[in-house]
Design a protein around this motif. Structure first.
Motif, PDB file in Angstrom:
ATOM      1  N   GLN A  19       0.847  -1.185   0.000  1.00 27.95           N
ATOM      2  CA  GLN A  19       0.000   0.000   0.000  1.00 27.95           C
ATOM      3  C   GLN A  19       0.887   1.242   0.000  1.00 27.95           C
ATOM      4  OE1 GLN A  19      -3.036  -0.111   2.932  1.00 27.95           O
ATOM      5  NE2 GLN A  19      -3.827   1.903   2.427  1.00 27.95           N
ATOM      6  N   LEU A  22      -0.932   7.610  -3.657  1.00 28.59           N
ATOM      7  CA  LEU A  22      -0.964   7.775  -5.099  1.00 28.59           C
ATOM      8  C   LEU A  22       0.079   8.790  -5.552  1.00 28.59           C
ATOM      9  CD1 LEU A  22      -4.781   8.030  -5.770  1.00 28.59           C
ATOM     10  CD2 LEU A  22      -3.263   6.137  -6.293  1.00 28.59           C
ATOM     11  N   LEU A  28       1.539  10.289 -13.212  1.00 33.74           N
ATOM     12  CA  LEU A  28       0.855   9.156 -13.839  1.00 33.74           C
ATOM     13  C   LEU A  28       0.680   9.353 -15.346  1.00 33.74           C
ATOM     14  CD1 LEU A  28      -2.005   7.985 -11.452  1.00 33.74           C
ATOM     15  CD2 LEU A  28      -0.061   6.667 -12.278  1.00 33.74           C
ATOM     16  N   PRO A  32       3.452   6.571 -18.694  1.00 33.62           N
ATOM     17  CA  PRO A  32       3.237   5.823 -19.944  1.00 33.62           C
ATOM     18  C   PRO A  32       4.128   6.303 -21.105  1.00 33.62           C
ATOM     19  CG  PRO A  32       1.131   6.342 -18.938  1.00 33.62           C
ATOM     20  CD  PRO A  32       2.182   7.114 -18.173  1.00 33.62           C
ATOM     21  N   LEU A  95       1.760   0.710 -13.289  1.00 36.13           N
ATOM     22  CA  LEU A  95       0.631   1.341 -13.970  1.00 36.13           C
ATOM     23  C   LEU A  95      -0.609   0.442 -14.002  1.00 36.13           C
ATOM     24  CD1 LEU A  95       2.615   3.053 -16.860  1.00 36.13           C
ATOM     25  CD2 LEU A  95       1.396   4.208 -14.996  1.00 36.13           C
ATOM     26  N   PHE A  97      -0.837  -2.354 -15.715  1.00 39.89           N
ATOM     27  CA  PHE A  97      -1.010  -2.955 -17.038  1.00 39.89           C
ATOM     28  C   PHE A  97      -0.715  -4.453 -17.042  1.00 39.89           C
ATOM     29  CE2 PHE A  97       0.181   1.391 -19.127  1.00 39.89           C
ATOM     30  CZ  PHE A  97      -1.060   1.886 -18.792  1.00 39.89           C
ATOM     31  N   HIS A 101      -7.829  -6.458 -15.849  1.00 39.10           N
ATOM     32  CA  HIS A 101      -9.055  -5.913 -15.269  1.00 39.10           C
ATOM     33  C   HIS A 101     -10.218  -6.230 -16.206  1.00 39.10           C
ATOM     34  CE1 HIS A 101      -5.677  -3.453 -13.820  1.00 39.10           C
ATOM     35  NE2 HIS A 101      -6.384  -3.185 -12.753  1.00 39.10           N
ATOM     36  N   ALA A 205     -14.529   4.591  -8.675  1.00 39.32           N
ATOM     37  CA  ALA A 205     -13.572   5.451  -9.379  1.00 39.32           C
ATOM     38  C   ALA A 205     -14.179   5.901 -10.703  1.00 39.32           C
ATOM     39  CB  ALA A 205     -12.278   4.685  -9.633  1.00 39.32           C
ATOM     40  N   LYS A 207     -13.198   7.848 -14.372  1.00 36.08           N
ATOM     41  CA  LYS A 207     -12.226   8.485 -15.254  1.00 36.08           C
ATOM     42  C   LYS A 207     -12.951   8.950 -16.496  1.00 36.08           C
ATOM     43  CE  LYS A 207      -8.245   9.918 -16.615  1.00 36.08           C
ATOM     44  NZ  LYS A 207      -8.644  11.330 -16.654  1.00 36.08           N
TER      45      LYS A 207
ATOM     46  N   ALA B 213      -2.929   6.013 -20.847  1.00 41.37           N
ATOM     47  CA  ALA B 213      -2.568   6.779 -19.646  1.00 41.37           C
ATOM     48  C   ALA B 213      -3.805   6.974 -18.773  1.00 41.37           C
ATOM     49  CB  ALA B 213      -1.967   8.125 -20.039  1.00 41.37           C
ATOM     50  N   HIS B 214      -4.965   7.180 -19.405  1.00 39.46           N
ATOM     51  CA  HIS B 214      -6.202   7.331 -18.642  1.00 39.46           C
ATOM     52  C   HIS B 214      -6.534   6.049 -17.887  1.00 39.46           C
ATOM     53  CE1 HIS B 214      -7.982  11.040 -20.882  1.00 39.46           C
ATOM     54  NE2 HIS B 214      -6.702  11.161 -20.640  1.00 39.46           N
ATOM     55  N   LEU B 215      -6.271   4.911 -18.541  1.00 39.02           N
ATOM     56  CA  LEU B 215      -6.482   3.626 -17.870  1.00 39.02           C
ATOM     57  C   LEU B 215      -5.653   3.537 -16.598  1.00 39.02           C
ATOM     58  CD1 LEU B 215      -6.508   0.793 -20.568  1.00 39.02           C
ATOM     59  CD2 LEU B 215      -8.257   1.293 -18.863  1.00 39.02           C
ATOM     60  N   ALA B 216      -4.381   3.942 -16.682  1.00 40.62           N
ATOM     61  CA  ALA B 216      -3.497   3.863 -15.512  1.00 40.62           C
ATOM     62  C   ALA B 216      -4.053   4.706 -14.369  1.00 40.62           C
ATOM     63  CB  ALA B 216      -2.087   4.320 -15.884  1.00 40.62           C
ATOM     64  N   VAL B 217      -4.549   5.905 -14.693  1.00 39.79           N
ATOM     65  CA  VAL B 217      -5.124   6.771 -13.662  1.00 39.79           C
ATOM     66  C   VAL B 217      -6.344   6.093 -13.044  1.00 39.79           C
ATOM     67  CG1 VAL B 217      -6.287   8.974 -13.245  1.00 39.79           C
ATOM     68  CG2 VAL B 217      -4.246   8.904 -14.701  1.00 39.79           C
ATOM     69  N   MET B 218      -7.183   5.472 -13.879  1.00 40.79           N
ATOM     70  CA  MET B 218      -8.378   4.796 -13.356  1.00 40.79           C
ATOM     71  C   MET B 218      -8.000   3.623 -12.458  1.00 40.79           C
ATOM     72  SD  MET B 218     -11.667   3.285 -15.408  1.00 40.79           S
ATOM     73  CE  MET B 218     -10.736   2.031 -16.276  1.00 40.79           C
ATOM     74  N   TYR B 219      -7.032   2.823 -12.882  1.00 43.75           N
ATOM     75  CA  TYR B 219      -6.607   1.685 -12.058  1.00 43.75           C
ATOM     76  C   TYR B 219      -6.127   2.169 -10.684  1.00 43.75           C
ATOM     77  CZ  TYR B 219      -6.385  -1.054 -16.461  1.00 43.75           C
ATOM     78  OH  TYR B 219      -6.651  -1.676 -17.649  1.00 43.75           O
ATOM     79  N   LYS B 220      -5.357   3.258 -10.671  1.00 43.58           N
ATOM     80  CA  LYS B 220      -4.837   3.776  -9.399  1.00 43.58           C
ATOM     81  C   LYS B 220      -5.976   4.223  -8.492  1.00 43.58           C
ATOM     82  CE  LYS B 220      -0.497   3.240  -9.702  1.00 43.58           C
ATOM     83  NZ  LYS B 220       0.077   2.200  -8.841  1.00 43.58           N
ATOM     84  N   ARG B 221      -6.970   4.882  -9.086  1.00 40.83           N
ATOM     85  CA  ARG B 221      -8.110   5.336  -8.271  1.00 40.83           C
ATOM     86  C   ARG B 221      -8.879   4.153  -7.709  1.00 40.83           C
ATOM     87  NH1 ARG B 221     -10.229  10.237 -12.181  1.00 40.83           N
ATOM     88  NH2 ARG B 221      -8.398  11.563 -11.898  1.00 40.83           N
ATOM     89  N   MET B 222      -9.011   3.080  -8.508  1.00 40.95           N
ATOM     90  CA  MET B 222      -9.704   1.875  -8.031  1.00 40.95           C
ATOM     91  C   MET B 222      -8.954   1.284  -6.841  1.00 40.95           C
ATOM     92  SD  MET B 222     -10.556   0.098 -11.703  1.00 40.95           S
ATOM     93  CE  MET B 222     -11.207  -1.452 -11.042  1.00 40.95           C
ATOM     94  N   LYS B 223      -7.634   1.213  -6.988  1.00 46.63           N
ATOM     95  CA  LYS B 223      -6.786   0.642  -5.931  1.00 46.63           C
ATOM     96  C   LYS B 223      -6.890   1.500  -4.671  1.00 46.63           C
ATOM     97  CE  LYS B 223      -3.626  -2.350  -4.633  1.00 46.63           C
ATOM     98  NZ  LYS B 223      -3.837  -2.006  -3.243  1.00 46.63           N
ATOM     99  N   ALA B 224      -6.866   2.805  -4.826  1.00 43.16           N
ATOM    100  CA  ALA B 224      -6.946   3.703  -3.675  1.00 43.16           C
ATOM    101  C   ALA B 224      -8.289   3.524  -2.973  1.00 43.16           C
ATOM    102  CB  ALA B 224      -6.788   5.144  -4.132  1.00 43.16           C
ATOM    103  N   SER B 225      -9.343   3.358  -3.761  1.00 42.30           N
ATOM    104  CA  SER B 225     -10.672   3.178  -3.225  1.00 42.30           C
ATOM    105  C   SER B 225     -10.774   1.852  -2.463  1.00 42.30           C
ATOM    106  CB  SER B 225     -11.678   3.229  -4.377  1.00 42.30           C
ATOM    107  OG  SER B 225     -12.969   2.962  -3.932  1.00 42.30           O
ATOM    108  N   ASP B 227      -8.228   0.251  -1.068  1.00 38.85           N
ATOM    109  CA  ASP B 227      -7.388   0.375   0.138  1.00 38.85           C
ATOM    110  C   ASP B 227      -8.149   1.099   1.242  1.00 38.85           C
ATOM    111  OD1 ASP B 227      -5.376  -0.929  -1.140  1.00 38.85           O
ATOM    112  OD2 ASP B 227      -4.202   0.853  -1.598  1.00 38.85           O
ATOM    113  N   ASN B 229     -11.238   1.136   1.735  1.00 41.99           N
ATOM    114  CA  ASN B 229     -12.392   0.381   2.225  1.00 41.99           C
ATOM    115  C   ASN B 229     -11.997  -0.774   3.139  1.00 41.99           C
ATOM    116  OD1 ASN B 229     -14.175   1.978   0.874  1.00 41.99           O
ATOM    117  ND2 ASN B 229     -14.370   0.627  -0.904  1.00 41.99           N
TER     118      ASN B 229
END
Lengths: 230, 230
Positions: A19, A22, A28, A32, A95, A97, A101, A205, A207, B213-225, B227, B229
């Motif tokens: 953990q 971000l 971020l 890429p 990232l 990748f 998902h 989340a 995006k 790059a947008h995917l990477a940002v979304m994945y990070k937000r999912m992970k943060a969310s 964590d 919870n």
């Protein structure tokens, strides 16, 4: 605004994801770029690369690159730089990748169908497992093995397809209703390609990728460039 | 950071485009949200809308909306708000969506082909008039009336097709070479869908839309969310 200093605890000695906070969105967005360049180097058989060489190739300040890459917990060696395959793997892992998902897409028009057909997305960790639409001319068929289902079956996205991401490529007037339905069906992320602003939900989340907004920015830059040339 | 104050001279009394400074990128990103909402209202026959009503619908602060809309040189009336059709037209004009821009696309894979097929883009001022590719299995055919030509004919983008925008949807290893060729052939803007960072050129607007790059940002937000919870 040192967004790197927040990542002091990110050395990962046991190979599992730890953990950490971000990195900033600008970091971020740049990672890429480095990945694209390093992937090309790897394909060319290059073994090491320095942040100075990356800087020269992609026109980002070398000290910025070193800072950005420090979030990976990797350090380049003096005079030699980073090991290319290790850097590529660390970037892909960081990232998200290299973890797959599962996603569904709602709105199988030209953009939606293209995203389903774009096998390239799986290289970036996205596996689109089903599409949904209200148009009976579209539902019932499949695109590259991915079924296109009627919206009435949207609740199957969890029970049957085990998807965690909902991609929205519907007309603007349906975007918010579709977002509600996807959240009700249990997705934990929305990837919104419409220019519609979605309400934030706790634990989900969001995006936004509005290519039309990008067009507006490009048009403005073209106009500014013309004006400055007069 | 008041990016609105810079636009004092934007009242346009003669109906022609006047030179003004650029609004900030955040303002340019929000304007299409307002347009999407106002377009829906127009379709529903709604005549007036207040910034408070827009604020409620799309979850942006009303004072921010009023500031953003002031770049259009329009003012809402007290208690009534903005005239919906006038606001829709002003937004379309300001964002460049009511003027048609001619573009070619290089790389007619799944994403490139989808953009050619996406008739929706013309509603946002983008007219893709030709595609280019190196793959003989793809060239020589046409998509919805748009010809797909061999890269050797790229110089026709100006002479034959009168295009000003080059859209790049090639694999990463070809992106920089394609950008060079498009600039040599005379485009004044590059819309880059690859994660490759392009070198800036004087007089050429560049807009990057890297969906990965947008995917990477979304994945990070999912992970943060996730964590948060636990």
């Amino acid at each position: 605004m040192n967004d790197i200093g927040r990542n002091n605890n990110n050395t990962n000695t046991n190979g599992h994801q730890v953990q950490r906070e971000l990195p900033s969105d600008p970091t971020l967005r740049r990672l890429p770029w480095y990945l694209a360049y390093v992937t090309t180097l790897h394909a060319q058989g290059v073994e090491f690369v320095s942040s100075t060489a990356i800087a020269k190739a992609i026109n980002v300040d070398a000290s910025q690159i070193a800072k950005d890459l420090s979030v990976l917990g990797l350090r380049g060696k003096t005079r030699i730089g980073y090991e290319v395959p290790a850097l590529e793997k660390a970037l892909n892992d960081f990232l998200g990748f290299s973890h797959m998902h599962r996603a569904v897409i709602v709105g199988v028009g030209s953009l939606g169908a293209a995203l389903i057909a774009d096998r390239g997305l799986s290289r970036y960790g996205l596996n689109i497992v089903a599409g949904f639409d209200i148009n009976p001319a579209i539902t019932g068929r499949s695109i590259g093995g991915v079924p296109v289902l009627d919206m009435a079956r949207l609740d199957e996205l969890k029970t049957v397809y085990n998807a965690e991401i909902g991609i929205i490529t519907v007309p603007v007037e349906s975007a918010r209703d579709v977002a509600d339905k996807l959240v009700d069906a249990g997705v934990s992320a929305l990837w919104n390609f419409t220019p519609v602003r979605l309400r934030p939900r706790p634990g989900v989340a969001i995006k936004n990728t509005s290519i039309y907004a990008h067009l507006a920015v490009m048009y403005k830059r073209m106009k500014a460039s013309e004006d400055s040339n007069i």
